[in-house]
Motif scaffolding. Sequence first.
Motif, PDB file in Angstrom:
ATOM      1  N   PHE A  93       0.840  -1.194   0.000  1.00 43.31           N
ATOM      2  CA  PHE A  93       0.000   0.000   0.000  1.00 43.31           C
ATOM      3  C   PHE A  93       0.875   1.243   0.000  1.00 43.31           C
ATOM      4  O   PHE A  93       1.667   1.461   0.912  1.00 43.31           O
ATOM      5  CB  PHE A  93      -0.917   0.023   1.228  1.00 43.31           C
ATOM      6  N   ASN A  94       0.743   2.039  -1.067  1.00 39.37           N
ATOM      7  CA  ASN A  94       1.461   3.299  -1.190  1.00 39.37           C
ATOM      8  C   ASN A  94       0.585   4.278  -1.952  1.00 39.37           C
ATOM      9  O   ASN A  94      -0.259   3.871  -2.763  1.00 39.37           O
ATOM     10  CB  ASN A  94       2.780   3.141  -1.961  1.00 39.37           C
ATOM     11  N   VAL A  95       0.817   5.544  -1.686  1.00 38.32           N
ATOM     12  CA  VAL A  95       0.113   6.605  -2.402  1.00 38.32           C
ATOM     13  C   VAL A  95       1.160   7.491  -3.053  1.00 38.32           C
ATOM     14  O   VAL A  95       2.105   7.926  -2.399  1.00 38.32           O
ATOM     15  CB  VAL A  95      -0.776   7.439  -1.449  1.00 38.32           C
ATOM     16  N   TYR A  96       0.983   7.739  -4.348  1.00 39.05           N
ATOM     17  CA  TYR A  96       1.889   8.591  -5.111  1.00 39.05           C
ATOM     18  C   TYR A  96       1.090   9.765  -5.658  1.00 39.05           C
ATOM     19  O   TYR A  96      -0.050   9.596  -6.084  1.00 39.05           O
ATOM     20  CB  TYR A  96       2.517   7.819  -6.274  1.00 39.05           C
ATOM     21  N   VAL A  97       1.701  10.937  -5.661  1.00 40.19           N
ATOM     22  CA  VAL A  97       1.057  12.149  -6.144  1.00 40.19           C
ATOM     23  C   VAL A  97       1.909  12.739  -7.249  1.00 40.19           C
ATOM     24  O   VAL A  97       3.119  12.894  -7.089  1.00 40.19           O
ATOM     25  CB  VAL A  97       0.876  13.188  -5.006  1.00 40.19           C
ATOM     26  N   SER A  98       1.256  13.077  -8.366  1.00 42.45           N
ATOM     27  CA  SER A  98       1.998  13.712  -9.453  1.00 42.45           C
ATOM     28  C   SER A  98       2.222  15.181  -9.134  1.00 42.45           C
ATOM     29  O   SER A  98       1.577  15.746  -8.248  1.00 42.45           O
ATOM     30  CB  SER A  98       1.231  13.577 -10.768  1.00 42.45           C
ATOM     31  N   GLN A  99       3.118  15.786  -9.876  1.00 42.56           N
ATOM     32  CA  GLN A  99       3.389  17.224  -9.702  1.00 42.56           C
ATOM     33  C   GLN A  99       2.110  17.997 -10.041  1.00 42.56           C
ATOM     34  O   GLN A  99       1.577  17.855 -11.132  1.00 42.56           O
ATOM     35  CB  GLN A  99       4.529  17.643 -10.635  1.00 42.56           C
ATOM     36  N   PRO A 100       1.586  18.810  -9.129  1.00 41.66           N
ATOM     37  CA  PRO A 100       0.351  19.551  -9.426  1.00 41.66           C
ATOM     38  C   PRO A 100       0.614  20.706 -10.390  1.00 41.66           C
ATOM     39  O   PRO A 100       1.700  21.272 -10.410  1.00 41.66           O
ATOM     40  CB  PRO A 100      -0.087  20.077  -8.059  1.00 41.66           C
ATOM     41  N   SER A 101      -0.382  21.004 -11.188  1.00 40.38           N
ATOM     42  CA  SER A 101      -0.303  22.191 -12.044  1.00 40.38           C
ATOM     43  C   SER A 101      -1.385  23.155 -11.591  1.00 40.38           C
ATOM     44  O   SER A 101      -2.516  22.749 -11.332  1.00 40.38           O
ATOM     45  CB  SER A 101      -0.491  21.820 -13.514  1.00 40.38           C
ATOM     46  N   MET A 102      -1.018  24.410 -11.474  1.00 35.25           N
ATOM     47  CA  MET A 102      -1.963  25.424 -11.011  1.00 35.25           C
ATOM     48  C   MET A 102      -2.238  26.377 -12.158  1.00 35.25           C
ATOM     49  O   MET A 102      -1.332  26.772 -12.880  1.00 35.25           O
ATOM     50  CB  MET A 102      -1.398  26.191  -9.819  1.00 35.25           C
ATOM     51  N   ARG A 103      -3.515  26.752 -12.307  1.00 32.08           N
ATOM     52  CA  ARG A 103      -3.907  27.717 -13.328  1.00 32.08           C
ATOM     53  C   ARG A 103      -5.143  28.459 -12.864  1.00 32.08           C
ATOM     54  O   ARG A 103      -5.856  28.005 -11.972  1.00 32.08           O
ATOM     55  CB  ARG A 103      -4.109  27.033 -14.670  1.00 32.08           C
ATOM     56  N   PRO A 104      -5.408  29.598 -13.476  1.00 28.47           N
ATOM     57  CA  PRO A 104      -6.586  30.369 -13.073  1.00 28.47           C
ATOM     58  C   PRO A 104      -7.865  29.733 -13.592  1.00 28.47           C
ATOM     59  O   PRO A 104      -7.890  29.113 -14.656  1.00 28.47           O
ATOM     60  CB  PRO A 104      -6.345  31.747 -13.707  1.00 28.47           C
ATOM     61  N   GLY A 105      -8.914  29.892 -12.812  1.00 28.22           N
ATOM     62  CA  GLY A 105     -10.212  29.332 -13.185  1.00 28.22           C
ATOM     63  C   GLY A 105     -11.340  30.174 -12.642  1.00 28.22           C
ATOM     64  O   GLY A 105     -11.132  31.229 -12.047  1.00 28.22           O
ATOM     65  N   CYS A 106     -12.557  29.675 -12.847  1.00 24.88           N
ATOM     66  CA  CYS A 106     -13.750  30.398 -12.419  1.00 24.88           C
ATOM     67  C   CYS A 106     -14.823  29.402 -12.000  1.00 24.88           C
ATOM     68  O   CYS A 106     -14.973  28.346 -12.614  1.00 24.88           O
ATOM     69  CB  CYS A 106     -14.250  31.267 -13.575  1.00 24.88           C
ATOM     70  N   VAL A 107     -15.563  29.742 -10.961  1.00 23.72           N
ATOM     71  CA  VAL A 107     -16.694  28.950 -10.501  1.00 23.72           C
ATOM     72  C   VAL A 107     -17.941  29.796 -10.707  1.00 23.72           C
ATOM     73  O   VAL A 107     -18.018  30.932 -10.226  1.00 23.72           O
ATOM     74  CB  VAL A 107     -16.544  28.584  -9.004  1.00 23.72           C
ATOM     75  N   LEU A 108     -18.939  29.245 -11.431  1.00 22.21           N
ATOM     76  CA  LEU A 108     -20.176  29.983 -11.706  1.00 22.21           C
ATOM     77  C   LEU A 108     -21.237  29.654 -10.660  1.00 22.21           C
ATOM     78  O   LEU A 108     -21.316  28.525 -10.177  1.00 22.21           O
ATOM     79  CB  LEU A 108     -20.721  29.625 -13.091  1.00 22.21           C
ATOM     80  N   ARG A 109     -22.056  30.638 -10.353  1.00 26.70           N
ATOM     81  CA  ARG A 109     -23.213  30.401  -9.490  1.00 26.70           C
ATOM     82  C   ARG A 109     -24.259  29.613 -10.280  1.00 26.70           C
ATOM     83  O   ARG A 109     -24.351  29.730 -11.500  1.00 26.70           O
ATOM     84  CB  ARG A 109     -23.807  31.721  -9.022  1.00 26.70           C
ATOM     85  N   GLN A 110     -25.065  28.818  -9.579  1.00 26.03           N
ATOM     86  CA  GLN A 110     -26.054  27.966 -10.248  1.00 26.03           C
ATOM     87  C   GLN A 110     -27.035  28.756 -11.098  1.00 26.03           C
ATOM     88  O   GLN A 110     -27.454  28.300 -12.150  1.00 26.03           O
ATOM     89  CB  GLN A 110     -26.808  27.124  -9.218  1.00 26.03           C
ATOM     90  N   ASN A 111     -27.414  29.940 -10.658  1.00 23.94           N
ATOM     91  CA  ASN A 111     -28.401  30.712 -11.415  1.00 23.94           C
ATOM     92  C   ASN A 111     -27.814  31.382 -12.650  1.00 23.94           C
ATOM     93  O   ASN A 111     -28.519  32.064 -13.384  1.00 23.94           O
ATOM     94  CB  ASN A 111     -29.085  31.748 -10.521  1.00 23.94           C
ATOM     95  N   ASN A 112     -26.533  31.173 -12.944  1.00 22.69           N
ATOM     96  CA  ASN A 112     -25.893  31.767 -14.117  1.00 22.69           C
ATOM     97  C   ASN A 112     -25.440  30.730 -15.147  1.00 22.69           C
ATOM     98  O   ASN A 112     -24.661  31.040 -16.035  1.00 22.69           O
ATOM     99  CB  ASN A 112     -24.690  32.619 -13.684  1.00 22.69           C
ATOM    100  N   TRP A 113     -25.932  29.519 -15.037  1.00 26.42           N
ATOM    101  CA  TRP A 113     -25.538  28.473 -15.963  1.00 26.42           C
ATOM    102  C   TRP A 113     -26.023  28.749 -17.386  1.00 26.42           C
ATOM    103  O   TRP A 113     -25.454  28.238 -18.351  1.00 26.42           O
ATOM    104  CB  TRP A 113     -26.067  27.132 -15.517  1.00 26.42           C
ATOM    105  N   ALA A 114     -27.070  29.537 -17.518  1.00 27.40           N
ATOM    106  CA  ALA A 114     -27.602  29.844 -18.848  1.00 27.40           C
ATOM    107  C   ALA A 114     -26.532  30.482 -19.723  1.00 27.40           C
ATOM    108  O   ALA A 114     -26.561  30.337 -20.951  1.00 27.40           O
ATOM    109  CB  ALA A 114     -28.810  30.767 -18.721  1.00 27.40           C
ATOM    110  N   LEU A 115     -25.590  31.133 -19.113  1.00 27.13           N
ATOM    111  CA  LEU A 115     -24.473  31.739 -19.839  1.00 27.13           C
ATOM    112  C   LEU A 115     -23.706  30.685 -20.639  1.00 27.13           C
ATOM    113  O   LEU A 115     -23.341  30.897 -21.794  1.00 27.13           O
ATOM    114  CB  LEU A 115     -23.546  32.420 -18.821  1.00 27.13           C
TER     115      LEU A 115
END
Length: 179
Positions: A93-115
Amino acid sequence: MRRKSTSVRPSNNSQTSIFGSIWNITTIAVLGGVLILGIGIGIAFSSTTTLSTSNVATREFIDTKAPNPEICVQYGASAMVMDARLFVTLNPFNVYVSQPSMRPGCVLRQNNWALLEQRKLVTSDQVRECKNRLNTFGFTGNLDTDKPDIRCIYQNENAQNFFLSQPGAVGTPQETERF
């Protein structure tokens, strides 16, 4: 043999104590001035923020780097997106993690999905499936030019800012807005 006289000469103790007292007050004042000067210099160095790729220190910096910043701020919230892969072996049993990549993003509110639907970036089936699980959409990449990476994401209600809950932290944790 002659003995030395053991008589004590009279001394001027009042002058000695005045000069000793002045010397102690002067020393304390100088040390206090050095302490205050050091605190001032420390605050000046720590409060200078350089907005570079190696220093993401403010919400405003993250807002400006988000994909479609006007849409993101108006209809959701800018975010830092971290992609990483986890590999789990069972024997041993072992856990390995790859190098993370970070980038900008956005989270939309549920009432704006029509966009997203209006721009034909998500289908009505994807919206229905995401809504049934009480999730919301998040994306990276520009909605207008690039092929954005849009995902149905889950808001973790148990997530806390542990920097605010530490002993001695200033301010109380604020409730997050439900997206």
